[in-house]
Design an enzyme around this catalytic site. Sequence first.
Site, PDB file in Angstrom:
ATOM      1  N   HIS A  65      -2.192   2.335   2.705  1.00 33.15           N
ATOM      2  CA  HIS A  65      -1.366   1.153   3.010  1.00 33.15           C
ATOM      3  C   HIS A  65      -0.864   1.202   4.451  1.00 33.15           C
ATOM      4  CE1 HIS A  65       1.532  -1.990   1.161  1.00 33.15           C
ATOM      5  NE2 HIS A  65       1.487  -2.159   2.481  1.00 33.15           N
ATOM      6  N   HIS A 237       3.941  -0.061  -2.803  1.00 33.72           N
ATOM      7  CA  HIS A 237       5.324   0.327  -2.463  1.00 33.72           C
ATOM      8  C   HIS A 237       6.353   0.045  -3.566  1.00 33.72           C
ATOM      9  CE1 HIS A 237       5.106  -3.918  -1.428  1.00 33.72           C
ATOM     10  NE2 HIS A 237       4.604  -3.702  -0.219  1.00 33.72           N
ATOM     11  N   ASN A 283      10.412  -4.317   3.497  1.00 32.49           N
ATOM     12  CA  ASN A 283      10.128  -5.046   2.263  1.00 32.49           C
ATOM     13  C   ASN A 283       9.086  -4.291   1.442  1.00 32.49           C
ATOM     14  OD1 ASN A 283      10.092  -7.000   0.323  1.00 32.49           O
ATOM     15  ND2 ASN A 283       8.921  -8.494   1.498  1.00 32.49           N
ATOM     16  N   ASP A 310       3.006   2.389   4.219  1.00 32.96           N
ATOM     17  CA  ASP A 310       3.309   0.988   4.555  1.00 32.96           C
ATOM     18  C   ASP A 310       3.725   0.888   6.022  1.00 32.96           C
ATOM     19  OD1 ASP A 310       3.662  -1.733   4.424  1.00 32.96           O
ATOM     20  OD2 ASP A 310       5.532  -1.658   3.285  1.00 32.96           O
TER      21      ASP A 310
END
Length: 431
Positions: A65, A237, A283, A310
């Site tokens: 990610h 996530h 987020n 992320d």
Amino acid sequence: MTIGIKNAVMLDQKGQLVPTEIMIDKGIIQSIRCGETLVLDGNQGTNEWIDAKGALVTPGLIDVHVHLREPGFSDKETIKSGTMAAARGGFTTICAMPNVNPVPDTVEKMIAIQEKIKKDAVIKVLQYAPITKGLKSDYLTDQQALLDAGAFAFTNDGVGVQTAGTMYKAMVESKKNGTTIVAHTEDDSLLFSGVMHEGTRNKQLGLPGILSITEASQIARDVLISEATGAHYHVCHVSTKESVRVIRDAKRAGINVTAEVTPHHLLLSEEDIPADSSIYKMNPPLRGKKDQEALILGLLDGTIDMIATDHAPHTKAEKSNGMVGSPFGITGSETAFSLLYTYLVEPGIVTLAQLISWLTVKPASVFRLNTGILEEGYPADIALFDLKTEKEILEKEFLSKATNTPFIGWTVKGTTVLTIVDGKVVYKRES
């Protein structure tokens, strides 16, 4: 050329660190010996020894990610800078999200981005394709055509798929095509313009909150669709205790669901946010302390399968407008292993073997990759980490174009010494 790595240590099957030497030839691991002297064969004039000086040797890390931001947002990051940053973090394989401009939702766009990756990437990059055209919850992309053009898997990361019927059709196709739906789970109707977790701290700061059910409710919807279609469904996530519970129940029911968690959600909670500071805006947001504890327990009991960063770079100008006016996102490629080693392994919360598995073995197994494997006969994708020297995370040392992270100034061990991809050194610590 034959390369030898000497004076390294690696984990044995008992979880003990043992002296190790590795021989690499033509990009392939030829020999791994523990506690023995490795004698290189062939023409000694073409051999090169790398002295690890006691560093830990692991398979090259895998991050499923990452946001490389190119094409379209090269002021934030590029394929070159993003892969250099990942290499500095010990990653040798990363998976790039498709929320770029243009979105790679056609064969032509996918081929163009693959060509850019081939030209500029210093490590291995697997490119996601979007689930839907333009990342909007309306029309599906042509999965088979995009797979043939080199797509890794399918995700609308950055936005949740809002329509259950669209997600159902996407999973039917993914099951047929033998690929994976990777989901950013977020019900837009429950956002209410939130910028951080709906808990205690947002009220103290006077900021709108994001409900936990914004994430968990869409996971609950999707695991049932996964059960109905038989598709492999992977959750991005994970951040809430409710989400962990839904995923745990789904796995117990035999549903083909896997999940990831980020370093920042493991190491921070809403209580760590000192003020209205945009470097803490990501987020999903940093959640409550009980959520943080549930995420760690979820990793330990196998509910959550792996760790992914992320990595989401932004410019300083974008991140200068407080929680409300700044974009969501935190960088993570360069700091993940060292932070997790220092603040989870060293205190005894998890073992080193578990951490390495969550960053190599598990993502390779879940996504059927031929990387993240430190064995003879496999590609020489290798990372070396210094487990002894304490070092401060310094903004000036970042190779990413962005430094939007709250971890600058933290003291860590486990920084990357060397990263090798297919037998070629792609990162070497200056000191």
